[in-house]
Design a protein around this motif. Structure first.
Motif, mmCIF file in Angstrom:
data_model
loop_
_atom_site.group_PDB
_atom_site.id
_atom_site.type_symbol
_atom_site.label_atom_id
_atom_site.label_comp_id
_atom_site.label_asym_id
_atom_site.label_seq_id
_atom_site.Cartn_x
_atom_site.Cartn_y
_atom_site.Cartn_z
ATOM 1 N N HIS A 1 0.817 -1.225 0.000
ATOM 2 C CA HIS A 1 0.000 0.000 0.000
ATOM 3 C C HIS A 1 0.848 1.272 0.000
ATOM 4 O O HIS A 1 0.344 2.362 0.298
ATOM 5 N N ASP A 2 2.143 1.159 -0.327
ATOM 6 C CA ASP A 2 3.025 2.324 -0.510
ATOM 7 C C ASP A 2 2.983 3.281 0.673
ATOM 8 O O ASP A 2 2.797 4.500 0.523
ATOM 9 N N ASP A 3 3.171 2.738 1.878
ATOM 10 C CA ASP A 3 3.210 3.590 3.072
ATOM 11 C C ASP A 3 4.634 4.118 3.236
ATOM 12 O O ASP A 3 5.463 3.531 3.935
ATOM 13 N N PHE A 4 4.904 5.259 2.608
ATOM 14 C CA PHE A 4 6.254 5.806 2.619
ATOM 15 C C PHE A 4 6.570 6.559 3.902
ATOM 16 O O PHE A 4 7.663 7.129 4.029
ATOM 17 N N SER A 5 5.637 6.558 4.852
ATOM 18 C CA SER A 5 5.983 7.067 6.181
ATOM 19 C C SER A 5 6.857 6.071 6.931
ATOM 20 O O SER A 5 7.491 6.423 7.930
#
Length: 668
Positions: free
Chosen positions: A70-74
């Motif tokens: 889900h591309d959680d770049f945090s």
């Protein structure tokens, strides 16, 4: 709701790792205390704790997977190793594409092996199982502490996370790196089970043949995974790096080869300990060293002390943590060994011509080879640390020592299956091996004459050694079937353990042939190719037809269309690429391969010279597939060995009187 899950996944994963650490600490302490005081409740708790440890590590791994998909770049690790343009399957493999995730994969494998021991070792004496699980818990505490305190994959980038990630290293965007690390780690970590059995045997004083029988299938399975894992890494290096190599004595390649060498000695030594109650102390020591070398490999790959395309980290603080844990494990194990092992003595003897002697020679040679590779790998690091300057140890050193020793080992392999326990007649060897010797010598001498115009003596030697192993195996098979009513009936009587040995040794022969013949007969041309130009390598013509620009999902590429002709007839088209990845700006070579059982054609693009000309590298690599075919055969041999009914039906037995006496002496 989906957004909430994305936000919560890292925290849930972090919490699951903390719970896993607590459970592994309890797994280390409670069963050990229970075994000491004879508490069945505490000893039985090991199975439940192992299950909980496994479940929470799997949950943490799934949380990291969810963040990647889900591309959680945090999440700092996701931002460093993924990108929104990255295909989903590479997002999955990106979990182990960097230091923190690869360490989580290691722990996942460790939890899986621990859970497997808890499930499949119920027939063991309860105190033995409790101690084995406790040692596994101790190893888990070390690695979970490492990941939580120095290498947390769930660390956040707050308050302002990046809009997109840095992308996965282009070298790792490949099918080989999807399957290579998990298989390799299954082998690495699998040796922790044998280590745990060895330490448990030292703690209980039961240094008899029983512990060898219990741990032998685990050692064999770990060795099989490691064999296939190393082969997958070799396969990846062959086609992904663009220089056509399959092995280059890279320090990180050596890091996985070291435990394989000692692991090979271990599985043979376990056989002697199980069958003949010999080599007990030596087998324990091999079990300790095999897992210790796995830990050393972890240190080398993750400490930053090595420069390699395979290395994961460049952080000395992390390296110090692993090195400290390595010394704790090795120091404590060897201290326990020093107190316990010397009182154990073999009660049976054997003659100079016997299977025991041959297996002892096998162990000695493998250990010497391991020490040679270890010195070559560590010497540059030691020299640099002592201020002696930057020293490089390359292929000439390794080949000088490795090839003769490995050749001698291969020659001895033919004698092992045909020998008897305790004593073997010299005439038996002569009677059974003169035909394999004659056939191998003839095949070896004739092969270079038939294969190429120029006679290569090393090719003759390579084919002789490989044929010697294979023909001796066939001779042994016929010898075992000599009194059977029919071949079919004889085949049914032979055990799976025998077939596993046959397949694994045949795999060694195939790999030896592949390594030798590829190294000798490879043809390489580095050329300038204009559109319409022809390059000839042996009997193959390569013609550059056109150059095309390609837009991929997360890269752009220049693609060459090359037609391959043989004897004036069209063979196939090959399409090598030079890719530029959009997120990182990295440039990568995507080679084109025409694979075959007896040869590979290999084309890689170098650098553009003009609008219509490129530097090209063209290879003809004979028998290179045999290298990996042999490794797969070794892995299949390991599966056959574990499938043997002797290991699927472990029955509790009373410890023999002599072993009880040994245990009493040890405890005193």
């Amino acid at each position: 709701m989906a957004l909430d899950l994305v936000q919560l996944a890292p925290e849930l994963g972090q919490f699951a790792l903390i719970l896993s650490l607590c459970l592994s600490a309890a797994l280390f302490v409670l069963p050990l205390v229970g075994a000491h005081y004879g508490s069945n409740v505490l000893m039985q708790s090991g199975r439940s704790l192992a299950t909980g440890f496994f479940v929470f590590v799997v949950f943490a791994f799934c949380c990291l997977l969810y963040s990647f998909i889900h591309d959680d770049f945090s999440v700092k690790y996701v931002a460093s190793n993924s990108n929104s343009l990255l295909p989903v399957y590479y997002k999955i493999s990106a979990i182990w594409g960097g230091h923190e995730g690869s360490l989580l994969l290691w722990i996942l494998m460790l939890s899986g092996w621990t859970f497997a021991v808890a499930i499949f070792s119920r027939s063991l004496p309860l105190d033995m199982q409790a101690r084995v699980l406790a040692v596994m818990g101790f190893v888990a505490v070390g690695f979970l502490s490492f990941i939580l305190f120095t290498s947390n994959p769930f660390d956040r980038i707050l308050p302002v996370p990046p809009q997109d990630g840095s992308d996965l290293n282009p070298l790792l965007q490949d099918i080989g790196l999807i399957i290579h690390p998990p298989v390799l780690y299954m082998g690495y970590v699998g040796f922790s089970v044998v280590f745990a059995f060895a330490i448990a045997a030292l703690l209980t004083g039961r240094l008899d043949s029983a512990w060898a029988r219990w741990s032998r299938p685990w050692a064999t399975m770990a060795w099989g995974f490691l064999s296939v894992g190393i082969a997958l890494g070799s396969w990846w290096a062959y086609y992904e790096l663009g220089w056509g190599g399959w092995w280059f004595w890279d320090p990180v390649e050596n890091a996985s080869f070291l435990p394989w060498l000692i692991g090979t000695a271990l599985i043979h030594s376990l056989a002697v300990t199980e069958k003949r109650s010999l080599f007990k102390s030596w087998t324990i020591l091999l079990a300790i060293f095999t897992f210790s070398l796995s830990l050393l490999g972890t240190f080398l790959v993750r400490s930053g002390v090595l420069t390699s395309v395979h290395a994961f980290a460049n952080d000395p603080e992390r390296g110090v943590f692993i090195l400290a844990f390595f010394f704790i494990v090795v120091g404590a194990s060897l201290t326990l060994y020093a107190f316990r092992a010397p009182v154990v003595k073999g009660s049976t003897g054997f003659s100079l011509l016997s299977r025991e002697t041959l297996l002892l020679g096998n162990n000695i040679l493998l250990t010497v080879i391991m020490v040679m590779v270890l010195i070559g790998t560590l010497y540059p690091l030691i020299a640099d640390a002592l201020g002696l300057g930057k020293i490089s140890v390359g292929p000439p050193y390794f080949n000088l020592f490795f090839l003769p020793l490995m050749g001698l080992l291969c020659l001895l392999m033919a004698f092992g299956p045909l020998s008897n326990w305790k004593r073997t007649s010299g005439m038996q060897f002569v009677r059974l091996l003169w035909k394999p010797w004659a056939i191998s010598l003839a095949v070896g001498l004739v092969f270079p004459l038939v294969y190429r115009d120029k006679y290569e003596i090393l090719a003759a030697l390579t084919v002789f050694v490989a044929s010697w192993i294979g023909s001796a195996l066939i001779a042994d098979l016929f010898y075992r079937l000599r009194n059977s009513e029919s071949f079919f009936a004889g085949f049914k009587k032979l055990s799976l353990s025998y077939y596993s040995m046959f397949v694994a040794h045949a795999g060694i022969a195939v790999t030896v042939a592949g390594i030798g013949l590829t190294s000798i007969y490879t043809e390489q041309r580095d050329v300038r190719m204009e559109v319409g130009q022809k390059v000839t390598v042996v009997e193959y013509d390569f013609i550059l037809n056109k150059l095309t620009h390609i837009d991929g999902p997360n890269y752009t590429a220049e693609e060459a269309l090359i037609t391959v002709m043989k004897d004036g007839k069209f063979l196939r088209e090959m399409k090598p690429q030079k890719r530029r990845y959009l997120a990182s700006g990295s440039t990568m070579t995507e080679v084109a391969l025409d694979v075959g059982f007896f040869r590979d054609l290999y084309v890689a693009m170098g650098e553009p010279l003009t609008e219509t000309a490129w530097a090209m590298r063209v290879h003809l690599k004979p028998f290179v597939r045999w290298i990996w075919l042999g490794a797969l055969m070794m892995g299949f041999g390991a599966v056959l060995a574990v499938a043997d009914k002797r290991y699927r039906k472990l029955v509790k037995k009373e410890v023999p009187t002599t072993d009880l006496q040994v245990g009493k002496l040890v405890n005193e």
